[in-house]
Scaffold this active site. Structure first.
Site, PDB file in Angstrom:
ATOM      1  N   SER A 135       0.878  -1.164   0.000  1.00  0.00           N
ATOM      2  CA  SER A 135       0.000   0.000   0.000  1.00  0.00           C
ATOM      3  C   SER A 135       0.916   1.215   0.000  1.00  0.00           C
ATOM      4  O   SER A 135       1.691   1.404   0.934  1.00  0.00           O
ATOM      5  CB  SER A 135      -0.868  -0.029   1.255  1.00  0.00           C
ATOM      6  OG  SER A 135      -1.603   1.164   1.374  1.00  0.00           O
ATOM      7  N   LYS A 161      -1.006  -1.069  -4.443  1.00  0.00           N
ATOM      8  CA  LYS A 161      -2.217  -0.313  -4.092  1.00  0.00           C
ATOM      9  C   LYS A 161      -1.835   1.143  -3.913  1.00  0.00           C
ATOM     10  O   LYS A 161      -0.894   1.457  -3.186  1.00  0.00           O
ATOM     11  CB  LYS A 161      -2.805  -0.907  -2.812  1.00  0.00           C
ATOM     12  CG  LYS A 161      -3.836  -0.060  -2.101  1.00  0.00           C
ATOM     13  CD  LYS A 161      -4.515  -0.869  -0.995  1.00  0.00           C
ATOM     14  CE  LYS A 161      -4.561  -0.118   0.317  1.00  0.00           C
ATOM     15  NZ  LYS A 161      -5.152  -0.937   1.391  1.00  0.00           N
ATOM     16  N   LYS A 163      -2.946   4.808  -2.646  1.00  0.00           N
ATOM     17  CA  LYS A 163      -3.904   5.582  -1.858  1.00  0.00           C
ATOM     18  C   LYS A 163      -4.366   6.749  -2.737  1.00  0.00           C
ATOM     19  O   LYS A 163      -3.549   7.350  -3.456  1.00  0.00           O
ATOM     20  CB  LYS A 163      -3.222   6.108  -0.589  1.00  0.00           C
ATOM     21  CG  LYS A 163      -2.937   5.011   0.423  1.00  0.00           C
ATOM     22  CD  LYS A 163      -4.245   4.490   1.033  1.00  0.00           C
ATOM     23  CE  LYS A 163      -3.966   3.617   2.239  1.00  0.00           C
ATOM     24  NZ  LYS A 163      -5.206   3.110   2.837  1.00  0.00           N
ATOM     25  N   ASP A 188      -7.178   2.768  -2.997  1.00  0.00           N
ATOM     26  CA  ASP A 188      -7.888   2.800  -1.712  1.00  0.00           C
ATOM     27  C   ASP A 188      -8.164   4.257  -1.346  1.00  0.00           C
ATOM     28  O   ASP A 188      -7.240   5.039  -1.132  1.00  0.00           O
ATOM     29  CB  ASP A 188      -7.023   2.130  -0.630  1.00  0.00           C
ATOM     30  CG  ASP A 188      -7.740   2.026   0.719  1.00  0.00           C
ATOM     31  OD1 ASP A 188      -8.888   2.501   0.830  1.00  0.00           O
ATOM     32  OD2 ASP A 188      -7.133   1.463   1.656  1.00  0.00           O
ATOM     33  N   GLU A 213     -10.991   0.267  -3.349  1.00  0.00           N
ATOM     34  CA  GLU A 213     -11.246  -0.010  -1.932  1.00  0.00           C
ATOM     35  C   GLU A 213     -11.923   1.172  -1.248  1.00  0.00           C
ATOM     36  O   GLU A 213     -11.467   2.311  -1.347  1.00  0.00           O
ATOM     37  CB  GLU A 213      -9.901  -0.329  -1.262  1.00  0.00           C
ATOM     38  CG  GLU A 213     -10.009  -0.803   0.174  1.00  0.00           C
ATOM     39  CD  GLU A 213      -8.631  -1.222   0.727  1.00  0.00           C
ATOM     40  OE1 GLU A 213      -7.722  -1.542  -0.075  1.00  0.00           O
ATOM     41  OE2 GLU A 213      -8.465  -1.221   1.958  1.00  0.00           O
ATOM     42  N   ASP A 238     -13.435  -2.200   3.195  1.00  0.00           N
ATOM     43  CA  ASP A 238     -12.515  -2.297   4.332  1.00  0.00           C
ATOM     44  C   ASP A 238     -13.271  -1.773   5.562  1.00  0.00           C
ATOM     45  O   ASP A 238     -13.910  -2.557   6.283  1.00  0.00           O
ATOM     46  CB  ASP A 238     -11.251  -1.468   4.005  1.00  0.00           C
ATOM     47  CG  ASP A 238     -10.256  -1.347   5.148  1.00  0.00           C
ATOM     48  OD1 ASP A 238     -10.531  -1.839   6.245  1.00  0.00           O
ATOM     49  OD2 ASP A 238      -9.168  -0.746   4.947  1.00  0.00           O
ATOM     50  N   LYS A 262      -9.217  -7.221   8.247  1.00  0.00           N
ATOM     51  CA  LYS A 262      -8.223  -6.790   9.229  1.00  0.00           C
ATOM     52  C   LYS A 262      -8.696  -7.311  10.577  1.00  0.00           C
ATOM     53  O   LYS A 262      -9.813  -7.019  10.995  1.00  0.00           O
ATOM     54  CB  LYS A 262      -8.139  -5.258   9.298  1.00  0.00           C
ATOM     55  CG  LYS A 262      -7.537  -4.606   8.069  1.00  0.00           C
ATOM     56  CD  LYS A 262      -7.586  -3.100   8.160  1.00  0.00           C
ATOM     57  CE  LYS A 262      -6.944  -2.471   6.938  1.00  0.00           C
ATOM     58  NZ  LYS A 262      -7.267  -1.034   6.824  1.00  0.00           N
ATOM     59  N   GLY A 290      -3.601  -4.137   6.239  1.00  0.00           N
ATOM     60  CA  GLY A 290      -2.583  -3.779   7.221  1.00  0.00           C
ATOM     61  C   GLY A 290      -2.929  -2.464   7.881  1.00  0.00           C
ATOM     62  O   GLY A 290      -3.740  -1.688   7.361  1.00  0.00           O
TER      63      GLY A 290
HETATM   64  O1  OSB Z   1      -7.048   1.536   4.649  1.00  0.00           O
HETATM   65  O2  OSB Z   1      -5.807  -0.140   4.385  1.00  0.00           O
HETATM   66  C1  OSB Z   1      -6.016   0.957   4.908  1.00  0.00           C
HETATM   67  C2  OSB Z   1      -2.933   2.056   6.906  1.00  0.00           C
HETATM   68  C3  OSB Z   1      -3.531   2.649   8.002  1.00  0.00           C
HETATM   69  C4  OSB Z   1      -4.903   2.725   8.049  1.00  0.00           C
HETATM   70  C5  OSB Z   1      -5.677   2.200   7.019  1.00  0.00           C
HETATM   71  C6  OSB Z   1      -5.083   1.575   5.930  1.00  0.00           C
HETATM   72  C7  OSB Z   1      -3.680   1.534   5.865  1.00  0.00           C
HETATM   73  C8  OSB Z   1      -2.944   0.980   4.731  1.00  0.00           C
HETATM   74  C9  OSB Z   1      -1.534   0.534   4.996  1.00  0.00           C
HETATM   75  O3  OSB Z   1      -3.365   0.938   3.611  1.00  0.00           O
HETATM   76  C10 OSB Z   1      -1.395  -0.944   5.017  1.00  0.00           C
HETATM   77  C11 OSB Z   1      -0.051  -1.348   5.573  1.00  0.00           C
HETATM   78  O4  OSB Z   1       0.914  -1.333   4.811  1.00  0.00           O
HETATM   79  O5  OSB Z   1       0.028  -1.691   6.774  1.00  0.00           O
HETATM   80 MG    MG Z   2      -8.179   0.333   3.287  1.00  0.00          MG
END
Ligand code: OSB
Ligand code: MG
Length: 373
Positions: A135, A161, A163, A188, A213, A238, A262, A290
């Protein structure tokens, strides 16, 4: 199992680089660790709540309070026969799922050690390796964004992915797709769009994304289902999925075609497995998300990802993407083929570096078992 003591501690861990999402930027993680001693073993858990209530209502401070005042005393008094009993023990407390997960997952870790089997096996996992994606946070420039993608592809990651948010989406997807037409690519939004952005979101179809996402509200199913009807690209939920019932509702309403699981968001391994099974029975693939975890949460994510229906690459990446020095040994490594090998040793399969954890601790508390009998 007899629980002798529960310890809470807070660590500060600076990220190797800031992580920006549509809801904010994180430069340093406040990590809440739970340590449960009993039966001659120590189970570890990590609370994945954020520093601010931006991803969900919880923060590490609300979690600390609820664990200290409600959950840990209840657990210590309960003497659970199996980690799967934890949701029942915590039932009276509404919400606070990340707080619950930190404790429940430590109990699973402890139970796997007691039984002398890998945590992954105790959870019902069968995969020997898990497929990894990354991500990538919102970057200060498009140039930097492309450089980050290039770096992660070179490291072997199987899915990228991005953001995104209004103003940081199509031009980024376009630039990445022009350069890498065939990679697995997803985005995402962390709930950054609203219903009147629908026409705009439909244009994402052009970029052959694996999924979009959580484009809309963090508590929504209905409007995601309206949006999914207009999209060729699968929606992945999510934030919206808090438990098995949410997964069932989302699948039935066709709010999404993929689910991000998660552990913390759903309240622990028991519910994560229930979501996994519900999705599997309905032909919906899942992957493990994550929350910028330290090695302890990461080890747990690896174990969970070994379940059969985790058929898409997750956001479970190498320790060194996040930390200069992780608090586990060995650190989590990703092979050049983009996989992590699931440990076959008893428990979580990664030693906790207790000396380092001690050094980084800025706050601690011990909750003794309220010994009955
Ligand atoms: O939406 O998946 C998410 C990190 C913090 C809060 C929400 C998200 C995320 C990530 C990072 O996308 C995922 C990671 O590398 O731990
Ligand atoms: Mg997410």
């Amino acid at each position: 199992m007899r629980i002798d003591a529960i310890f809470l501690r807070e660590l500060r861990l600076p990220l190797v680089q800031p992580f920006q999402t549509s809801f904010g930027t994180t430069t340093e993680r406040r990590i809440l660790l739970v340590e449960i001693r009993g039966e001659g073993f120590t189970g570890w858990g990590e609370c994945v709540a954020g520093e601010h209530p931006y991803f969900s209502e919880e923060t590490i401070d609300t979690a600390w309070l609820v664990i200290q005042q409600e959950l840990a005393p209840a657990l210590a008094a309960a003497d659970p026969a199996h980690a799967g009993k934890c949701p029942q023990i915590f039932r009276q407390v509404r919400g606070h799922r990340m707080a619950k997960a930190a404790l429940e997952n430590a109990v699973w870790d402890l139970e796997a050690q007691m039984k002398g089997i890998p945590l992954a096996s105790l959870l019902g996992g069968t995969r020997e390796t898990i497929d990894c994606g990354v991500s990538i946070g919102i970057q200060p420039s498009l140039e930097k964004q492309l450089a980050e993608v290039e770096k992660e592809l070179a490291a072997g990651y199987q899915r990228i992915k991005l953001k995104c948010k209004p103003g940081w989406d199509v031009h980024v997807f376009e630039a990445v797709r022009n350069r890498w037409p065939d990679i697995l690519l997803s985005c995402d939004a962390n709930s950054a769009y609203r219903l009147n952005d629908s026409d705009h979101i439909v244009t994402f179809d052009e970029f052959n994304l694996l999924m979009i996402e959580q484009p809309l509200w963090s508590d929504d199913f209905y409007f995601h289902s309206m949006l999914q009807k207009r999209l060729e690209t699968p929606v992945c939920l999510d934030e919206s999925i808090r438990n098995r019932r949410d997964a069932l509702a989302a699948i039935e309403m066709e709010s999404c075609r993929i689910i991000n699981i998660k552990c913390g968001r759903v309240g622990g391994f028991s519910e994560a497995i229930a979501v996994h099974n519900a999705a599997q029975e309905r032909g919906v693939p899942v992957w493990c998300g994550g929350m910028l975890e330290s090695g302890i949460g990461r080890a747990h994510n690896i174990a969970l990802s070994s379940l059969d229906n985790f058929s898409l690459p997750g956001d479970v990446s190498a320790s060194k993407r996040y930390w200069k020095e992780d608090i586990i040994e060995p650190e989590v490594e990703v092979s050049p083929q983009g996989v992590i090998t699931v440990p076959q040793t008893p428990g979580r399969g990664f030693e906790v570096r207790t000396g380092l954890v001690e050094k980084l601790t800025i706050r601690r508390e011990e909750i003794r078992a309220l010994a009955i009998a």
